[in-house]
Scaffold this active site. Structure first.
Site, short mmCIF file in Angstrom:
data_model
loop_
_atom_site.label_atom_id
_atom_site.label_comp_id
_atom_site.label_asym_id
_atom_site.label_seq_id
_atom_site.Cartn_x
_atom_site.Cartn_y
_atom_site.Cartn_z
N ARG A 106 -0.49 9.18 2.13
CA ARG A 106 -1.88 9.59 1.98
C ARG A 106 -2.08 11.10 1.99
O ARG A 106 -2.93 11.63 1.28
CB ARG A 106 -2.73 8.96 3.10
CG ARG A 106 -2.97 7.49 2.88
CD ARG A 106 -3.75 6.89 4.01
NE ARG A 106 -4.07 5.50 3.73
CZ ARG A 106 -4.67 4.68 4.57
NH1 ARG A 106 -5.00 5.11 5.77
NH2 ARG A 106 -4.93 3.43 4.24
N HIS B 74 -8.66 10.43 4.03
CA HIS B 74 -8.38 9.37 3.06
C HIS B 74 -8.62 9.92 1.66
O HIS B 74 -9.64 10.54 1.39
CB HIS B 74 -9.27 8.16 3.32
CG HIS B 74 -8.75 6.92 2.64
ND1 HIS B 74 -8.81 6.73 1.29
CD2 HIS B 74 -8.13 5.82 3.15
CE1 HIS B 74 -8.27 5.56 0.99
NE2 HIS B 74 -7.84 4.99 2.10
N HIS C 149 -10.60 10.35 7.80
CA HIS C 149 -10.42 8.90 7.91
C HIS C 149 -9.76 8.46 9.20
O HIS C 149 -10.17 7.48 9.82
CB HIS C 149 -9.58 8.42 6.72
CG HIS C 149 -9.34 6.94 6.70
ND1 HIS C 149 -10.36 6.02 6.68
CD2 HIS C 149 -8.18 6.23 6.69
CE1 HIS C 149 -9.85 4.80 6.66
NE2 HIS C 149 -8.54 4.88 6.67
N ARG D 233 -0.12 8.97 9.43
CA ARG D 233 -0.05 7.51 9.60
C ARG D 233 0.29 6.81 8.30
O ARG D 233 -0.32 7.06 7.26
CB ARG D 233 -1.39 6.99 10.11
CG ARG D 233 -1.48 5.47 10.18
CD ARG D 233 -2.85 5.04 10.66
NE ARG D 233 -3.90 5.35 9.71
CZ ARG D 233 -4.46 4.43 8.91
NH1 ARG D 233 -4.05 3.19 8.93
NH2 ARG D 233 -5.43 4.79 8.11
N GLU E 217 0.84 -1.19 0.00
CA GLU E 217 0.00 0.00 0.00
C GLU E 217 0.88 1.24 0.00
O GLU E 217 2.11 1.15 0.10
CB GLU E 217 -0.94 -0.01 1.22
CG GLU E 217 -2.00 -1.10 1.16
CD GLU E 217 -2.96 -1.07 2.32
OE1 GLU E 217 -2.85 -0.16 3.17
OE2 GLU E 217 -3.81 -1.97 2.40
#
Length: 564
Positions: free
Chosen positions: A307, A258, A368, A403, A128
């Site tokens: 992100r 997100h 998110h 994160r 990811e």
């Protein structure tokens, strides 16, 4: 000067239950803490706001990150995490995460969690955003959180009749109870919580759960915003309760939006459908509304950039094209692969008339994850003795300013286990003893449930994905104008609000929004999940953690500390 209440307006507790440890929350962190404590202390109380199988863990699609492949290493995982955290991670906490993580994941398998496997029987791993190795374990393709929750809940259900553990469902925790204050007037050690059983639990009304230690694992703050991927229960209850009790919060300005959340129009509110980052991990592309792929010009990792980079790039592209969304294109990955790899996402999109195998998927950023929370050390201890925080409620230093994908489930697993072991040692050695709670000085608050949409709009327009000084100052003033004494106000003889669940949740939402906005205004730079249009650069002088707490009378105080 911002002043917040140090307790919620609520009836006096009408009943009492006692335990050695009180665990609040039933996501991966709360369930793990409760299971670990059950074998180590005589009595554990597990309190959850809904049923056990609720909370944010159930909704985690992407997976859990750990260096399980022989070609990978904890050192490589550590490096990727530090890069994503934009200079604000605590390297000591990250080292704990990545070194203990693989062992904790294998223990999760031993507890019954079934991950997807490769042909040789090993756990199947994928990649990811922000990761430079295949280290994401997943279950059911895109239902990892649901499988982990199922396994842990089954473990709790198997010991429901054990006299050493009690579960209270449908219970909203109101405030952390504290003992006699110290010489400085600050609240004493945490010694329990007040809670309201919402009607379907074992007890009625407001009660007191007394414990030698309290573990907050209440999840995130999604409902502070107008739209979020978080469930309806995510109203920041644990963070607000810890703040009111005198604990220190940190990194609260860093909110992860997100990048790819299903866009269904500007009027849609509440929990939105997440289109997992794993879809981009498998090769899906981001296109603007002119059909142009834009991420390769933004970051070397293109769609797999961290992100915050992707979310901010989408917001800027939307502004440039005058659009309210962009497109996610996964069509080239093929019908059979998409349906088998992402069955949950595929089904949810089909519910809205979108077939990801043939259609472009409209997406836009939405709240998110909250990288900040209640500041803890490496065993989950907060600044308030006796109070622990784990999972998204905590600020362990693992995430820093942003994160890394799929580190959240691992953080909950690793640090909940550490907290449980530390509590057991403290209880066993007699350091944590029972205390009688005393009333704290300061005001009590109640914000009318009717104000929640107003607070959410302020938070979305102020400390949203892209922020500005003017916007944040307007948000500060607007939040200060929201009445926080609705239980004392009357309109033609009618009280504006009475103490009840919706009002308590809205009060928590308001307090979290107030602290978040104050921190975002103070941090005059852009870093990770915090982007300021008036301060677009990342400044070395701001490589500090903003810590916020309440004084004895409720005055909001901030200080800066080293993140390591």
């Amino acid at each position: 000067m911002t002043r917040l209440a140090t307790r919620l307006a609520a009836p006096e507790p009408g009943w009492t239950v006692e335990a050695d440890a009180v665990v609040v929350g039933s996501g991966i962190a709360g369930l793990t803490a409760a299971l670990e404590l059950r074998t180590r202390v005589p009595r554990v109380l597990l309190v959850t706001k809904d049923i056990l199988a609720s909370g944010s863990t159930v909704w985690a699609q992407g997976g859990i990150a750990a260096a399980l492949d022989p070609s990978d290493s904890p050192a490589a995982h550590l490096q990727d995490t530090l890069v994503a955290g934009a200079g604000l991670c605590d390297p000591r906490a990250v080292e704990v995460l990545v070194t203990e993580g693989p062992r904790r994941v294998r223990e999760l398998v031993a507890r019954g969690a079934v991950f997807d496997t490769a042909a040789d029987g090993s756990i199947s791993l994928t990649r990811e955003g922000g990761h430079h190795a295949d280290r994401i374990a997943h279950a059911g393709g895109d239902a990892t959180g649901a499988e982990i929750s199922r396994a842990l809940v089954a473990q709790i259900e198997a010991v429901r009749d054990d006299p050493g553990i009690e579960v209270i469902e449908h219970a909203l925790v109101l405030d952390v109870l504290t003992g006699p204050p110290g010489p400085d007037g600050r609240p004493g050690r945490a010694c329990g919580v007040t809670l309201h059983v919402i009607g379907e639990g074992q007890r009625d009304g407001v009660g007191a759960a007394l414990g030698r230690a309290v573990v907050l694992a209440t999840g995130g703050i999604g409902q502070v915003y107008r739209s979020s991927t978080n469930p309806a229960q995510a109203t920041g209850d644990g963070i607000a309760a810890a703040l009111r009790a005198g604990a220190v919060l940190g990194d609260v300005e860093f909110v992860q939006f997100h990048p790819t959340v299903l866009w269904l129009g500007s009027g849609v509110k509440g929990q939105l459908t997440l289109v997992s980052e794993a879809v981009r991990g498998e090769g899906a592309l981001l296109l603007d509304t002119d059909g142009v792929r834009f991420m390769p010009d933004v970051h070397p990792m293109a769609e797999l950039a961290p992100r915050d980079v992707v979310a901010h790039a989408i917001v800027r592209r939307m502004t440039e094209t005058g659009s309210d969304h962009v497109w996610l294109d996964a069509r080239h990955l093929g019908d059979e692969f998409l349906r088998s790899r992402f069955p949950t996402i595929n089904d949810r999109l089909l519910e809205h008339g979108i077939d990801m195998t043939t259609d472009l998927v409209p997406v836009a950023p939405a709240q998110h994850y909250h990288s900040g929370g209640v500041v803890t050390d490496l065993v989950g201890r907060t600044s308030l003795p006796g109070l622990y925080a784990v999972g998204e409620t905590a600020c362990t230093g693992v995430h820093g300013a942003n994160r890394l994908a799929s580190n959240s489930l691992l953080e909950g697993l690793v640090f909940a286990s550490r907290a449980a072991k530390h509590i057991a040692a403290q209880v066993g050695s007699g350091v944590l003893t029972p205390l009688t709670p005393v009333a704290r000085p300061g005001d009590e608050a109640l914000v009318a449930a009717a104000s929640r949409a107003r607070v959410q709009r302020i938070a979305s327009d102020g400390p949203g994905p892209l922020r500005s000084g003017d916007g944040l100052r307007r948000a500060v003033a607007a939040l200060a104008a929201v009445p926080t004494d609705a239980h004392l106000r009357t309109d033609e003889g009618r009280r504006l609000a009475a103490p009840q669940v919706a009002e308590w949740e809205t009060t928590n939402v308001h307090q979290v929004a107030t602290v978040l906005t104050a921190a975002a205004l103070e941090r005059e730079e852009s870093r990770g999940g915090h982007a300021r249009s008036d301060f677009p650069a990342t400044e070395p002088s701001w490589r500090v953690r903003l810590e916020l707490s309440l004084g004895a009378e409720g005055d909001l105080v901030s200080r800066r500390s080293s993140p390591a």
